[in-house]
Design a protein around this motif. Structure first.
Motif, PDB file in Angstrom:
ATOM      1  N   TYR A  10      -1.504  -4.086  12.565  1.00 23.40           N
ATOM      2  CA  TYR A  10      -2.223  -2.934  12.010  1.00 23.40           C
ATOM      3  C   TYR A  10      -3.721  -3.064  12.248  1.00 23.40           C
ATOM      4  CZ  TYR A  10      -4.156   0.309   8.585  1.00 23.40           C
ATOM      5  OH  TYR A  10      -4.874   1.296   7.961  1.00 23.40           O
ATOM      6  N   PHE A  44       2.782  -7.865  10.136  1.00 22.20           N
ATOM      7  CA  PHE A  44       2.528  -6.431  10.258  1.00 22.20           C
ATOM      8  C   PHE A  44       1.049  -6.113  10.119  1.00 22.20           C
ATOM      9  CE2 PHE A  44       7.101  -5.626   8.900  1.00 22.20           C
ATOM     10  CZ  PHE A  44       7.505  -5.303  10.188  1.00 22.20           C
ATOM     11  N   MET A  45       0.356  -6.818   9.228  1.00 23.55           N
ATOM     12  CA  MET A  45      -1.070  -6.580   9.025  1.00 23.55           C
ATOM     13  C   MET A  45      -1.877  -6.958  10.266  1.00 23.55           C
ATOM     14  SD  MET A  45      -3.213  -5.293   6.925  1.00 23.55           S
ATOM     15  CE  MET A  45      -2.350  -5.262   5.391  1.00 23.55           C
TER      16      MET A  45
END
Length: 131
Positions: free
Chosen positions: A128, A124-125
């Motif tokens: 992001y 997810f990072m």
């Protein structure tokens, strides 16, 4: 070691009491110094201490190599402090997870949950930071 005269090709050893005979081939000492009976316990738990030492050495080489990279490739002072702080946090997480894994039982399950959570958060990072 005493040999049973009625069975010369089957060496035995007397353990604790004179009436109890054990097959000397079925018992072996682990690296931890505990006596291991391979006939009753088929799991090789003697391998875990050596695996733990290997993973500890791997962590030292990985984190030490990264710290050496910071030393050989000059970074600006503020980035060097941030990088070394990052390495200290990663080393703490690595050895915490390693310790949890080798405690076994419920702690090993917690290790896998934390590892899975960290992996999902990393994915997810990456999305992001790409946006």
């Amino acid at each position: 070691m005493e040999i049973n005269e009625s069975r010369p090709f089957f060496p035995v050893r007397i353990v604790r009491e004179p009436n109890i005979l054990h097959n000397w081939k079925s018992e072996e000492f682990c690296s931890t110094g505990k006596l291991k009976n391979w006939e009753t316990d088929k799991m090789n738990t003697c391998r875990e201490p050596s695996m733990k030492n290997l993973l500890m050495l791997f962590g030292i080489l990985l984190i030490g190599g990264s710290a050496l990279t910071a030393r050989t490739n000059p970074l600006p002072p503020n980035e060097r402090i941030e990088f070394l702080l990052f390495l200290a946090i990663i080393a703490g997480i690595y050895y915490l997870l390693l310790g949890l894994y080798f405690l076994g039982g419920l702690w090993r399950k917690l290790f896998f949950i934390l590892l899975l959570t960290a992996g999902i958060l990393c994915i997810f990072m990456s999305f992001y930071l790409a946006v």
